[in-house]
Design an enzyme around this catalytic site. Structure first.
Site, PDB file in Angstrom:
ATOM      1  CD  GLU A 154      -6.875  -4.750 -24.924  1.00 35.40           C
ATOM      2  OE1 GLU A 154      -7.281  -3.739 -25.510  1.00 35.40           O
ATOM      3  OE2 GLU A 154      -6.206  -4.696 -23.870  1.00 35.40           O
ATOM      4  CD  GLU A 160      -6.951   0.200 -29.553  1.00 33.43           C
ATOM      5  OE1 GLU A 160      -7.481   0.822 -28.623  1.00 33.43           O
ATOM      6  OE2 GLU A 160      -5.775  -0.196 -29.535  1.00 33.43           O
TER       7      GLU A 160
END
Length: 516
Positions: free
Chosen positions: A223, A228
Site C-alpha cells: 500500500e 491521507e
C-alpha cells in the site's frame, strides 16, 4: 492506512457478496484523467467503482439480505463457501446512497448520505481496474480539503489489488472488479466480508460500535498512501509487504488494526510517514498556513529510483495560487530532509522509538517493486472507529511520547458518533488527476524530477514562483505560435500564446496552459 478504512459506521446497504446481482442498476460515476508522455497528455474517460463492502448483498433467489446490522444471515451463510454461492452483490445508487459524484475531471466523496463514508477505485474498463505503474514516475492532482474537519480522512492511495478483482485466481468470485471485489492493504483488514471468493464468516465477531465486525481472515498487500489528510493534518506513507500482491492471512498473524500483535508476518502496518506537524513544523499545513487548506491546491508526488533501478526517494510538493511550495523540512533532532528515503525512515524510527517494521518488511526497495508491478488507485472518505483518527491529526498515543504530536486536534476529537452527527456534510473533491515520467508535470522543473527549487536543499519551508517548462517535442507545422502539446500560457510565461489550427490554448492551471 493507519486503521482499516472499514472501521466506521455503515448506516445502510452494507455487506459483501461474490455472485453478480441484477436488482439494482449498475451506473459507475465517470472520471476523466490523463496519462502524460513527452508527446502530450491524452485524455482518458473512465469510471470509478464503489467497493464491494459497501454494497447491498442478497440471496441469489430474491432480495433477502445476506448480512444485516453486523451479523451474517445464518441460513444463507452457514459457512464461507456456501455464503459465496448463495449471495449476490448488487449495483449501487452512487449519489443518493453513497455520496459519490463524478463530473468530468472531478470526483466528490460526501461523508454522510444514506450511508457513512465511501471507498472507490479507478476503472480501466467495465471489468478491470486501472493499473498504475509509478516507479520513476510522478502523479499530481488537485484536492479541496476545506470541508474535511478533524477526525475525518479524505484519502488518495494505491493498493496492489488484482486487476480483475480476483476473478481469475478465485473461481468462486463471480462479481470481480465490476463490483469492486478484491480489496487489500497493509493493515491486512479482517473486516472485509469476502476474501478470495469466500465469505469471512468463520470466527466473525460483530463490532460493538459500528455495523462491521472481524473474521478469522484478512486481505494483505502493499500500500502506498499518497494522500491521507483533513484540513488540519496530512501524511504520505509507504507500507511495504514481503509479498507484494493480494494474499489472505489468518488470525493475529495478519497484524494491523484488528490483531493483538500489530506487527504481523506479512505487511508493515505503520509504514514510514512524513507528517509535517509530526516532523516539527506546525505552521506548514492547515487553514491560513503555508499550504492553506481553506482553498484548493495541487499535490505532486514523485517516486524516484536510483541507478540500480530501486525506489530511493518519495518526494511531495504542492502548488497553490500559482506558486510551488516545497515540502517542509524535518525539525526533529537526528532526522533531516523533507522527503522519504531509507535513511530518513531509519532516523525517524530511532528518534521516535518506533518499531522499525518498515525496514524488516523490505523498506523502500520492496515498496518500489510494488510500484513497478502496478497498483490500483483508491479514493476514500472515512472516520475511524479504532483510534478516532488521532494518529493523523492529534496526539497519539496518549500519554505523550516522542513523535506523538501529529496535529492540532484535541485528543478528545474524532469520536465517530460525534463526527457523524456534527459534520455530515463533509466532503472531499479530487480533480485533474494526471501521471507520467519524472519532470512531466508543469510544476516539477523539467526532467530533473524535482520542483524548480530543490526541496532537499531548503533549510525551512519556502515557496517560489513556479517555472513551468514545456515537455513537448512536437514541432509546429505552421512555424508560428506554440506547437501542439506545447505550453502556450501561464503566470510568468513569455513564449508564444497562440496555437496552430485546429488546436486551442487550454488553461490547465494558473501557471500552465497547453495547446490541445
Amino acid at each position: 492506512m493507519r486503521a482499516s478504512l472499514l472501521a466506521f459506521s455503515l448506516a445502510a446497504a452494507v455487506a459483501g457478496g461474490q455472485q453478480a446481482g441484477t436488482l439494482t442498476a449498475k451506473r459507475h460515476p465517470s472520471l476523466t484523467w490523463q496519462k502524460c508522455t513527452r508527446g502530450g497528455c491524452p485524455t482518458l474517460n473512465t469510471t470509478m467503482v464503489l467497493d464491494a463492502n459497501w454494497r447491498w448483498t442478497h440471496a441469489t433467489s430474491g432480495s433477502t439480505k445476506c448480512y444485516t446490522g453486523n451479523k451474517w444471515q445464518a441460513t444463507l451463510c452457514p459457512d464461507g463457501k456456501s455464503c459465496a454461492a448463495n449471495c449476490a452483490l448488487d449495483g449501487a445508487d452512487y449519489t443518493g446512497t453513497y455520496g459519490i459524484t463524478g463530473s468530468g475531471w472531478s470526483l466528490t466523496l460526501q461523508f454522510v448520505t444514506d450511508n457513512v463514508g465511501a471507498r472507490a477505485y479507478l476503472m480501466a474498463d467495465d471489468t478491470q481496474y486501472q493499473m498504475l505503474e509509478l516507479l520513476n514516475q510522478e502523479l499530481w492532482f488537485d484536492v479541496d480539503m476545506s470541508n474535511i474537519p478533524c477526525g475525518l480522512n479524505g484519502a488518495l492511495y494505491l493498493s496492489a489489488m488484482d486487476a480483475d478483482g480476483g476473478m481469475r485466481k478465485y473461481p468462486t468470485n463471480k462479481a470481480g472488479a465490476k463490483y469492486a471485489t478484491g480489496y487489500c492493504d497493509a493493515q491486512c483488514p479482517r473486516d472485509l466480508k469476502y476474501i478470495n471468493g469466500i465469505a469471512n464468516v468463520e470466527g466473525w465477531t460483530p463490532s460493538t460500535n459500528d455495523a462491521n465486525g472481524i473474521g478469522d481472515h484478512g486481505s494483505c498487500c502493499s500500500e502506498m498512501d499518497i494522500w491521507e489528510a483533513n484540513k488540519v493534518s496530512t501524511a504520505f506513507t509507504p507500507h511495504p509487504c514481503t509479498t507484494i500482491e493480494q494474499h489472505m492471512c489468518e488470525g493475529d498473524s495478519c497484524g494491523g488494526t484488528y490483531s493483538d500483535d500489530r506487527y504481523g508476518v506479512l505487511c508493515d502496518a505503520d509504514g514510514c510517514d512524513f507528517n509535517s506537524y509530526r516532523m516539527g513544523n506546525t505552521t506548514f499545513y492547515g487553514e491560513g498556513k503555508t499550504v492553506d487548506t481553506s482553498s484548493k491546491f495541487t499535490v505532486v508526488t514523485q517516486f524516484i529510483k536510483d541507478s540500480a533501478g530501486d525506489l530511493a526517494e518519495i518526494k511531495a510538493f504542492y502548488v497553490q495560487n500559482g506558486k510551488v511550495i516545497e515540502n517542509s523540512q524535518s525539525n526533529v533532532d537526528g532526522v533531516s530532509g523533507n522527503s522519504i528515503t531509507q535513511s530518513f525512515c531509519k532516523s525517524q524510527k530511532t528518534a521516535f522509538g518506533d518499531i522499525d517494521d518498515f525496514n524488516k518488511k523490505g523498506g523502500l526497495k520492496q515498496m518500489g517493486k510494488a510500484l513497478a508491478q502496478a497498483m490500483v488507485l483508491v479514493m476514500s472518505i472515512w472516520d475511524d472507529h479504532a483510534a478516532n483518527m488521532l494518529w493523523l491529526d492529534s496526539t497519539y498515543p496518549v500519554p505523550k511520547v516522542p513523535g506523538a504530536y501529529r496535529g492540532s486536534g484535541p485528543t478528545t476529537s474524532g469520536v465517530p458518533a460525534e463526527v457523524d452527527a456534527n459534520a455530515p456534510n463533509s466532503k472531499v473533491a479530487f480533480s485533474n488527476i494526471k501521471f507520467g515520467h519524472l519532470g512531466i508535470s508543469p510544476f516539477s522543473g523539467g526532467s530533473s524530477g524535482t520542483p524548480p527549487s530543490n526541496p532537499s536543499s531548503s533549510a525551512s519551508p519556502t515557496s517560489s514562483t513556479a517555472k513551468p517548462s514545456s515537455t513537448s517535442t512536437a514541432s509546429n507545422p505552421s512555424g508560428t505560435g506554440a506547437a501542439h502539446w506545447a505550453q502556450c500560457g501561464g503566470i510568468g510565461f513569455s513564449g508564444p500564446t497562440t496555437c496552430p489550427e485546429p488546436y486551442t490554448c487550454a488553461k490547465d492551471h494558473d501557471i500552465y496552459s497547453q495547446c490541445v
